[in-house]
Enzyme design. Structure first.
Site, PDB file in Angstrom:
ATOM      1  N   HIS A  85       0.822  -1.213   0.000  1.00  0.00           N
ATOM      2  CA  HIS A  85       0.000   0.000   0.000  1.00  0.00           C
ATOM      3  C   HIS A  85       0.857   1.264   0.000  1.00  0.00           C
ATOM      4  O   HIS A  85       0.356   2.333  -0.332  1.00  0.00           O
ATOM      5  CB  HIS A  85      -1.064  -0.028   1.108  1.00  0.00           C
ATOM      6  N   ASP A 221       1.028  -7.687   2.456  1.00  0.00           N
ATOM      7  CA  ASP A 221       1.169  -6.257   2.161  1.00  0.00           C
ATOM      8  C   ASP A 221       2.640  -5.848   2.035  1.00  0.00           C
ATOM      9  O   ASP A 221       3.188  -5.158   2.893  1.00  0.00           O
ATOM     10  CB  ASP A 221       0.477  -5.437   3.264  1.00  0.00           C
ATOM     11  N   SER A 654       3.925   2.267   8.531  1.00  0.00           N
ATOM     12  CA  SER A 654       3.714   1.290   7.473  1.00  0.00           C
ATOM     13  C   SER A 654       5.029   1.045   6.751  1.00  0.00           C
ATOM     14  O   SER A 654       5.725   1.984   6.388  1.00  0.00           O
ATOM     15  CB  SER A 654       2.686   1.797   6.475  1.00  0.00           C
TER      16      SER A 654
HETATM   17  N1  ARG Z   1      -5.046   0.987   7.651  1.00  0.00           N
HETATM   18  C1  ARG Z   1      -3.730   0.931   7.078  1.00  0.00           C
HETATM   19  C2  ARG Z   1      -3.038   2.267   7.254  1.00  0.00           C
HETATM   20  O1  ARG Z   1      -3.483   3.291   7.579  1.00  0.00           O
HETATM   21  C3  ARG Z   1      -3.723   0.428   5.665  1.00  0.00           C
HETATM   22  C4  ARG Z   1      -4.399   1.283   4.638  1.00  0.00           C
HETATM   23  C5  ARG Z   1      -4.361   0.715   3.247  1.00  0.00           C
HETATM   24  N2  ARG Z   1      -5.263  -0.422   3.044  1.00  0.00           N
HETATM   25  C6  ARG Z   1      -6.592  -0.313   2.714  1.00  0.00           C
HETATM   26  N3  ARG Z   1      -7.309  -1.389   2.590  1.00  0.00           N
HETATM   27  N4  ARG Z   1      -7.175   0.838   2.497  1.00  0.00           N
HETATM   28  O2  ARG Z   1      -2.893   3.268   6.787  1.00  0.00           O
HETATM   29  N1  GLU Z   2      -1.464   1.674   7.660  1.00  0.00           N
HETATM   30  C1  GLU Z   2      -0.763   2.684   8.413  1.00  0.00           C
HETATM   31  C2  GLU Z   2       0.257   3.420   7.549  1.00  0.00           C
HETATM   32  O1  GLU Z   2       0.088   3.510   6.363  1.00  0.00           O
HETATM   33  C3  GLU Z   2      -0.129   2.070   9.608  1.00  0.00           C
HETATM   34  C4  GLU Z   2      -1.186   1.678  10.510  1.00  0.00           C
HETATM   35  C5  GLU Z   2      -1.267   2.547  11.724  1.00  0.00           C
HETATM   36  O2  GLU Z   2      -1.781   3.665  11.658  1.00  0.00           O
HETATM   37  O3  GLU Z   2      -0.783   2.046  12.754  1.00  0.00           O
HETATM   38  O4  GLU Z   2       1.200   3.991   8.029  1.00  0.00           O
END
Ligand code: ARG
Ligand code: GLU
Length: 719
Positions: A85, A221, A654
């Site tokens: 991502h 991922d 991430s």
């Molecule tokens: N929650 C994770 C982070 O903030 C992954 C986001 C990307 N994945 C998704 N399915 N939208 O940022």
């Molecule tokens: N998905 C998040 C990122 O893109 C990390 C998840 C979190 O916020 O801990 O950095």
């Protein structure tokens, strides 16, 4: 008797988890303060192994990837691991209908096939230095808060500029504890970063928005890049003559498999936490800001989903937009729920009471008297402005046509103010052409018109007394509740609704055409809104923000004076940090236990739910997993896909390497569980778990699924 027994278990559980889950994101150069605790938990390295400036250390294997992510070197030849991502935009940019790398994945069969990514940079920390004394020296005691921030900006820039050594490095001074301390960070920035491999989205984004922020999870991922340098191993613009960068350190990749309670640490670039917020701020966030954001986005997502369900074209156009809107929406919901469960408000109030008492009774702390009252007054003034800005960001800026039209304001001002500057004008026209090109590729008029109509309604509903932009007040007078009519009028006579009319304007542009733009209703509306925000909101907001910063500066200093033994961590601010914990599950709600490992079987289990698109996988994956063809990457007969651990992380982490006690890479961080999302404000050792993809699954996907064994040869894989 029975009750006492239960209590005893509870106390044992509590103390055990407190022993292992550790709140905080720590500065690498100060990690010696935590090292004993880390070693007790299973770390076998020294503080100097983790961070050194006079020789190679683990920090040299970690990079900031792009602007908002982290990455890790896993070979002596610049091979870099980050999240799928995080590399999504790059993967998408190389994709077309014929070569759909998002859907099918991409694998360079040799170095010649690696794909360059103009604009993508990776940033490595060279050194950091406490420059608090230098900054403080430049600040006279009598400065107003505004003068102080200006003086801080000037001296910070001066210190950073000296450290840049004529452009060889990048450098920056960041405040810590709201400006009680300042650190200089010197960075090396590399520009030639090439895409090496990415799994298909059905692996890299398996579970999609359905599983986002959730455990159990089964995402691969990750993506692979390679950093290139010139012949001297120094940064260089992209060139075929560049050679792979040789990092000072790279991580051995573990194929040992994990055990419950193994020590873990996460080393990366967390973006932002607000650990020291007072009760007023927490109340505002949980009761005003988050509910508004959630409500507005719920409606946006409904509209997107309706339109996406009707057309495959719209489904693809709005996939990324949907993911972006949904990501924070889901996080806010989790955050509110988590803060409520923790009774965060009461906890904060109790802490503040204690602080009040201390300030009252402790003679040396008398200058903290009245601080809490000052917070209350300032917060009360600040929150309406903050809310107005947030409402504009959420309901105002979710309309695409006005956001797009606003981009033409520079063209308007050049046309009016420097009409003779032909070159400047042409450059702006060319810029707008390419903006328009990108914009219309993913634009669906009907969806946007519905968003406009609904969001205007929400804007009026949510705007507090005296905080409705004047253009919306006028609209309300003219249209009453009939926002459909309002939308109809705005969209009926605008040139910003189609590629043809915008390109027509730009191709045949003459300076006097600025009048056409200024007369356009979509442009007028956008300009009116942003003018109102600039004139009425931004300045008072900034002033009050400055006042709050100075209160928080005093407060964090006070907390540290009140508890001199406590090692308070500084809020995350996109600088390099270390968090540590251990592999462990949790009890998220009554009668439910989270186990720390998810396995390949779970992918097939989820895939059996055919009605959920986000669980679709390729035939190849289904076959390999169906046969349990796990190669050399299984642990006790299972292929572990993801694991959770108790490391304190946030957005920006991430792609951060997750390391074992010896510094081997055991995984890659990519998310938090839904029950953890309040940890930006309040950490709960019993609930907060970061989610990582297991290194063994990464190796399996590369070697078995993609058949790219050659990539494993340059790694140091520990068995
Ligand atoms: N929650 C994770 C982070 O903030 C992954 C986001 C990307 N994945 C998704 N399915 N939208 O940022
Ligand atoms: N998905 C998040 C990122 O893109 C990390 C998840 C979190 O916020 O801990 O950095």
């Amino acid at each position: 008797m029975r009750k006492r027994y239960l209590n005893l278990i509870f106390v044992l559980l509590l103390s055990a988890s407190q022993l292992f889950a550790v709140e905080g994101m720590w500065l690498p150069s100060l990690i010696h303060k935590n090292i004993e605790e880390m070693q007790q938990m299973g770390l076998q390295l020294s503080a100097g192994d983790l961070y050194a400036e006079d020789g190679p250390s683990i920090k040299d294997a970690i990079v900031r990837f792009g602007r908002g992510c982290t990455g890790a070197f896993i070979s002596p030849e610049g091979l870099l691991l980050t999240n799928h991502h995080c590399g999504y935009g790059q993967i998408q940019s190389h994709s077309s209908v014929e070569n759909d790398y998002l859907t099918d994945g991409f694998w360079a069969a040799s170095r010649d096939e690696e794909l360059p990514n103009p604009g993508l940079t990776i940033t490595m920390l060279v050194r950091m230095e406490n420059v608090t004394a230098q900054v403080m020296e430049a600040l006279n005691p009598g400065l107003t808060e505004e003068e102080r921030s200006r003086a801080v900006r000037d001296i910070s820039r001066q210190i950073a500029n000296e450290a840049k050594e004529d452009g060889r490095f990048d450098a920056m001074v960041n405040p810590f504890y709201y400006g009680n301390e300042y650190y200089l960070f010197v960075y090396d920035v590399y520009h030639d970063v090439r895409l090496v491999g990415a799994p298909p989205s059905a692996v890299g984004k398996f579970g999609g928005d359905v599983d986002n922020w959730m455990w159990p999870r089964h995402s691969g991922d990750f993506a692979l890049f390679r950093v290139y340098a010139d012949g001297e191993n120094l940064p260089a613009e992209y060139s075929q003559d560049n050679i792979p960068y040789r990092p000072e350190h790279f991580f051995p990749v573990s194929n040992r498999g994990l055990e419950i309670h193994d020590f873990t640490m996460v080393y990366g670039f967390p973006g932002r936490t607000t650990r020291y917020l007072t009760s007023d701020a927490v109340e505002f966030i949980t009761q005003k800001e988050n509910p508004m954001g959630i409500d507005v986005r719920t409606r946006i997502l409904q509209i997107y989903e309706q339109e996406m369900a009707q057309s495959d074209h719209v489904r693809i156009q709005y996939a990324t937009k949907h993911a972006r809107v949904s990501n924070a929406w889901k996080r806010w919901k989790g955050e509110n729920r988590g803060l409520e469960r923790l009774n965060a408000l009461d906890v904060k109030l109790a802490q503040e009471n204690e602080f009040r008492q201390w300030a009252k009774n402790e003679p040396a702390a008398s200058h903290y008297k009245g601080l809490m009252d000052a917070f209350e007054t300032t917060h009360r003034q600040y929150h309406p402005y903050r809310f107005a800005l947030r409402l504009y960001a959420e309901a105002g800026r979710s309309v695409e046509i006005t956001r797009f039209a606003e981009q033409f304001s520079r063209l308007v001002s050049i046309s009016k103010e420097n009409p003779a500057e032909e070159e400047k004008l042409q450059a702006e026209i060319e810029r707008l052409k390419s903006v328009a090109d990108n914009y219309f590729k993913d634009y669906h008029l009907n969806t946007d018109r519905k968003i406009f109509e609904e969001m205007t309604r929400y804007y009026i509903r949510y705007a507090q007394d005296g905080f409705l932009p004047d253009v919306l007040m006028d609209a309300q007078k003219k249209y009453g509740d009939d926002m459909e009519k309002f939308a109809h009028d705005i969209f009926r006579k605008t040139i910003f609704d189609s590629r043809e009319s915008v390109m027509d304007l730009l191709e045949n542009y003459r300076v006097r055409d600025h009048r056409k733009i200024e007369r356009d209703l979509a442009y007028k509306h956008a300009a009116g809104m942003s003018r109102w925000i600039e004139n009425e909101i931004q300045q008072p907001h900034q002033q009050l923000q400055n006042s709050l910063d100075s209160l928080y500066r005093l407060y964090t200093a006070g907390l540290r004076a009140m508890e001199p033994e406590t090692n308070f961590f500084p809020d995350a601010n996109s600088t390099l940090r270390i968090s540590y914990g251990r592999v462990e599950g949790s009890y998220p709600r009554d009668a439910v236990q989270f186990l720390p490992f998810s396995t390949a079987e779970g992918i097939l289990e989820k895939n059996a739910q055919k009605e959920i698109q986000d669980y679709a996988i390729s035939e190849r994956l289904e076959n390999l997993l169906g046969k349990k063809d796990y190669g050399d990457f299984a642990k006790d007969g299972d292929l572990v896909v993801n694991f959770i651990a108790s490391n304190h992380t946030t957005g920006g982490n991430s792609g951060s390497p997750v390391l074992d006690g010896q510094g081997n890479l055991i995984g890659l961080n990519f998310d938090r569980s839904w029950e953890s999302t309040m940890s930006d404000i309040m950490f709960d050792p019993g609930q907060c778990r970061n989610i990582s993809v297991n290194s063994q699954y990464v190796l399996w996907v590369i070697a078995k699924y993609a058949g790219m064994e050659y990539l494993l040869e340059e790694m140091n894989i520990v068995q």
